[in-house]
Design an enzyme around this catalytic site. Structure first.
Site, mmCIF file in Angstrom:
data_model
loop_
_atom_site.group_PDB
_atom_site.id
_atom_site.type_symbol
_atom_site.label_atom_id
_atom_site.label_comp_id
_atom_site.label_asym_id
_atom_site.label_seq_id
_atom_site.Cartn_x
_atom_site.Cartn_y
_atom_site.Cartn_z
ATOM 1 N N HIS A 13 9.799 -48.122 26.839
ATOM 2 C CA HIS A 13 9.490 -49.554 26.891
ATOM 3 C C HIS A 13 10.159 -50.307 25.741
ATOM 4 O O HIS A 13 10.517 -49.730 24.709
ATOM 5 C CB HIS A 13 7.982 -49.775 26.859
ATOM 6 C CG HIS A 13 7.334 -49.306 25.584
ATOM 7 N ND1 HIS A 13 7.394 -50.009 24.410
ATOM 8 C CD2 HIS A 13 6.619 -48.188 25.320
ATOM 9 C CE1 HIS A 13 6.739 -49.356 23.460
ATOM 10 N NE2 HIS A 13 6.257 -48.242 23.989
ATOM 11 N N SER A 16 6.975 -53.416 21.351
ATOM 12 C CA SER A 16 5.647 -54.020 21.518
ATOM 13 C C SER A 16 5.225 -54.669 20.207
ATOM 14 O O SER A 16 5.845 -54.474 19.159
ATOM 15 C CB SER A 16 4.621 -52.954 21.903
ATOM 16 O OG SER A 16 4.349 -52.101 20.794
ATOM 17 N N ASP A 18 2.687 -53.838 18.508
ATOM 18 C CA ASP A 18 2.343 -52.749 17.597
ATOM 19 C C ASP A 18 3.593 -52.163 16.950
ATOM 20 O O ASP A 18 3.588 -51.834 15.753
ATOM 21 C CB ASP A 18 1.579 -51.643 18.336
ATOM 22 C CG ASP A 18 0.092 -51.948 18.469
ATOM 23 O OD1 ASP A 18 -0.345 -53.032 18.039
ATOM 24 O OD2 ASP A 18 -0.635 -51.096 19.012
ATOM 25 N N ASN A 19 4.671 -51.998 17.725
ATOM 26 C CA ASN A 19 5.933 -51.548 17.139
ATOM 27 C C ASN A 19 6.394 -52.503 16.049
ATOM 28 O O ASN A 19 6.823 -52.084 14.966
ATOM 29 C CB ASN A 19 7.034 -51.462 18.202
ATOM 30 C CG ASN A 19 6.782 -50.437 19.273
ATOM 31 O OD1 ASN A 19 7.112 -50.671 20.441
ATOM 32 N ND2 ASN A 19 6.225 -49.284 18.928
ATOM 33 N N SER A 25 0.113 -46.852 17.996
ATOM 34 C CA SER A 25 -0.360 -47.533 19.193
ATOM 35 C C SER A 25 -1.156 -46.602 20.102
ATOM 36 O O SER A 25 -2.331 -46.828 20.371
ATOM 37 C CB SER A 25 0.822 -48.137 19.949
ATOM 38 O OG SER A 25 0.389 -49.102 20.864
ATOM 39 N N ARG A 64 2.746 -52.426 28.115
ATOM 40 C CA ARG A 64 4.110 -52.505 27.585
ATOM 41 C C ARG A 64 5.118 -51.770 28.460
ATOM 42 O O ARG A 64 6.261 -52.218 28.606
ATOM 43 C CB ARG A 64 4.150 -51.982 26.151
ATOM 44 C CG ARG A 64 3.618 -50.563 25.930
ATOM 45 C CD ARG A 64 3.337 -50.347 24.456
ATOM 46 N NE ARG A 64 2.931 -48.995 24.098
ATOM 47 C CZ ARG A 64 1.689 -48.557 24.128
ATOM 48 N NH1 ARG A 64 0.710 -49.345 24.558
ATOM 49 N NH2 ARG A 64 1.402 -47.317 23.734
ATOM 50 N N GLU A 91 1.185 -43.085 26.701
ATOM 51 C CA GLU A 91 1.543 -42.596 25.378
ATOM 52 C C GLU A 91 0.506 -41.580 24.916
ATOM 53 O O GLU A 91 -0.635 -41.565 25.403
ATOM 54 C CB GLU A 91 1.607 -43.779 24.397
ATOM 55 C CG GLU A 91 1.932 -43.425 22.951
ATOM 56 C CD GLU A 91 3.267 -42.738 22.761
ATOM 57 O OE1 GLU A 91 3.413 -41.603 23.270
ATOM 58 O OE2 GLU A 91 4.142 -43.302 22.096
ATOM 59 N N ARG A 92 0.875 -40.711 23.983
ATOM 60 C CA ARG A 92 -0.103 -39.771 23.443
ATOM 61 C C ARG A 92 -1.206 -40.532 22.725
ATOM 62 O O ARG A 92 -0.991 -41.621 22.196
ATOM 63 C CB ARG A 92 0.559 -38.791 22.471
ATOM 64 C CG ARG A 92 1.051 -39.425 21.200
ATOM 65 C CD ARG A 92 1.742 -38.457 20.278
ATOM 66 N NE ARG A 92 0.811 -37.555 19.621
ATOM 67 C CZ ARG A 92 1.114 -36.879 18.514
ATOM 68 N NH1 ARG A 92 2.320 -36.997 17.961
ATOM 69 N NH2 ARG A 92 0.222 -36.087 17.964
ATOM 70 N N HIS A 93 -2.396 -39.973 22.744
ATOM 71 C CA HIS A 93 -3.551 -40.597 22.096
ATOM 72 C C HIS A 93 -3.490 -40.271 20.599
ATOM 73 O O HIS A 93 -3.468 -39.103 20.212
ATOM 74 C CB HIS A 93 -4.822 -40.038 22.721
ATOM 75 C CG HIS A 93 -6.065 -40.818 22.392
ATOM 76 N ND1 HIS A 93 -6.148 -41.692 21.332
ATOM 77 C CD2 HIS A 93 -7.282 -40.838 22.983
ATOM 78 C CE1 HIS A 93 -7.354 -42.216 21.288
ATOM 79 N NE2 HIS A 93 -8.063 -41.712 22.289
ATOM 80 N N HIS A 161 6.757 -44.038 27.423
ATOM 81 C CA HIS A 161 6.535 -44.212 25.986
ATOM 82 C C HIS A 161 7.265 -43.149 25.180
ATOM 83 O O HIS A 161 7.682 -42.116 25.717
ATOM 84 C CB HIS A 161 5.035 -44.154 25.706
ATOM 85 C CG HIS A 161 4.256 -45.092 26.552
ATOM 86 N ND1 HIS A 161 3.923 -46.368 26.157
ATOM 87 C CD2 HIS A 161 3.767 -44.959 27.825
ATOM 88 C CE1 HIS A 161 3.261 -46.974 27.134
ATOM 89 N NE2 HIS A 161 3.154 -46.142 28.154
#
Length: 210
Positions: A13, A16, A18-19, A25, A64, A91-93, A161
Site C-alpha cells: 500500500h 499511510s 502511521d507511516n 501500525s 490503506r 498486516e502482522r499484529h 502490507h
C-alpha cells in the site's frame, strides 16, 4: 515487459498516516496520506505501462490496502475487476507496539530488541505476532486461494502490507529466516512473479512506482 499468463503481482500500500508519523501500525486502520494516494496512482500507472492486466485481485481488510487497490484499478481502467478481501492478508499484529512511535519504542525497550521484533522471523512482540505467525495465515491462504489460479494461467494482483507481503515473498522465493531479515518492501513497491507450467517460479522483478 511482455505480460504473460501465470503472473502474480504484489504491491505494498501507499504511505499511510502511521507511516508518515513513524508509528507501528499492525491491525490499526489508518488511511493513506496525500503522498500515499500519489504513490498508489503512480503504481497503477506503472502497471499500465508494463501492460499488465488481471483477472482477479486480493487485498486485506484494512483501509490503506483497500484504498490503494481501488486507486490502482482506477488507473488501470479495471474498476469492475473482482476483488476478494480477507483478513489473512492483514498486516502482522504488533501487539503492545501498535500506535507507538518506533523511536519511542526503542527507548522503552531497546533498539536491539525492537529490531528483533520488527525484522526477524520468530521474535514475537508483546501481545502481537511474529513474522512466522503472520506466514501461518498468509501462506495457507495463498496456497488455497491463489496458487491454483496461477496454474490456471490467470494473472493475479495482491495489494497488502509490508510484513504480510514479506511472509509471502519468503515463501515464493524460498528465503531462509536469516535472508528475510534484510528484505524490505517500500510503500507502493511492485513485485512481479511469473510461474511455469510445473508451478515453479520462472522470473521475479521488483519495480518502484516512481
Amino acid at each position: 515487459m511482455v505480460p504473460g499468463s501465470r503472473t502474480l503481482v504484489l504491491v505494498r500500500h501507499g504511505q499511510s498516516s502511521d507511516n508518515e508519523q513513524n508509528l507501528f501500525s499492525g491491525f490499526r486502520n489508518p488511511d493513506l496520506t496525500d503522498r500515499g494516494v500519489a504513490e498508489a496512482k503512480a503504481a497503477g500507472r506503472r502497471l499500465k505501462e508494463l501492460g499488465l492486466r488481471f483477472e482477479l485481485a486480493f487485498t486485506s481488510k484494512l483501509r490503506r490496502a483497500q484504498r490503494t487497490l481501488a486507486i490502482i484499478l482506477e488507473e488501470l481502467a479495471l474498476a469492475d475487476l473482482p476483488v476478494e478481501v480477507d483478513e489473512a492478508l492483514n498486516e502482522r499484529h504488533y501487539g503492545e507496539l501498535s500506535g507507538l512511535n518506533k523511536a519511542e519504542a526503542c527507548t522503552q525497550w531497546s533498539p536491539e530488541q525492537v529490531h528483533l521484533w520488527r525484522k526477524t522471523y520468530e521474535a514475537v512482540p508483546p501481545g502481537g505476532e511474529s513474522l512466522a505467525m503472520t506466514a501461518a495465515r498468509t501462506v495457507p491462504f495463498y496456497e488455497r486461494q491463489i496458487a491454483w489460479r496461477l496454474q490456471a494461467e490467470q494473472q493475479v494482483l495482491i495489494v497488502a502490507h509490508g510484513n504480510s507481503l514479506r511472509s509471502l515473498v519468503m515463501h515464493l522465493e524460498e528465503l531462509s529466516p536469516e535472508a528475510i531479515i534484510t528484505r524490505n518492501i517500500a510503500t507502493s513497491e511492485i513485485l512481479i512473479y511469473t510461474f511455469g507450467a510445473s508451478g515453479g517460479m520462472s522470473s521475479k522483478v521488483s519495480v518502484l512506482a516512481d
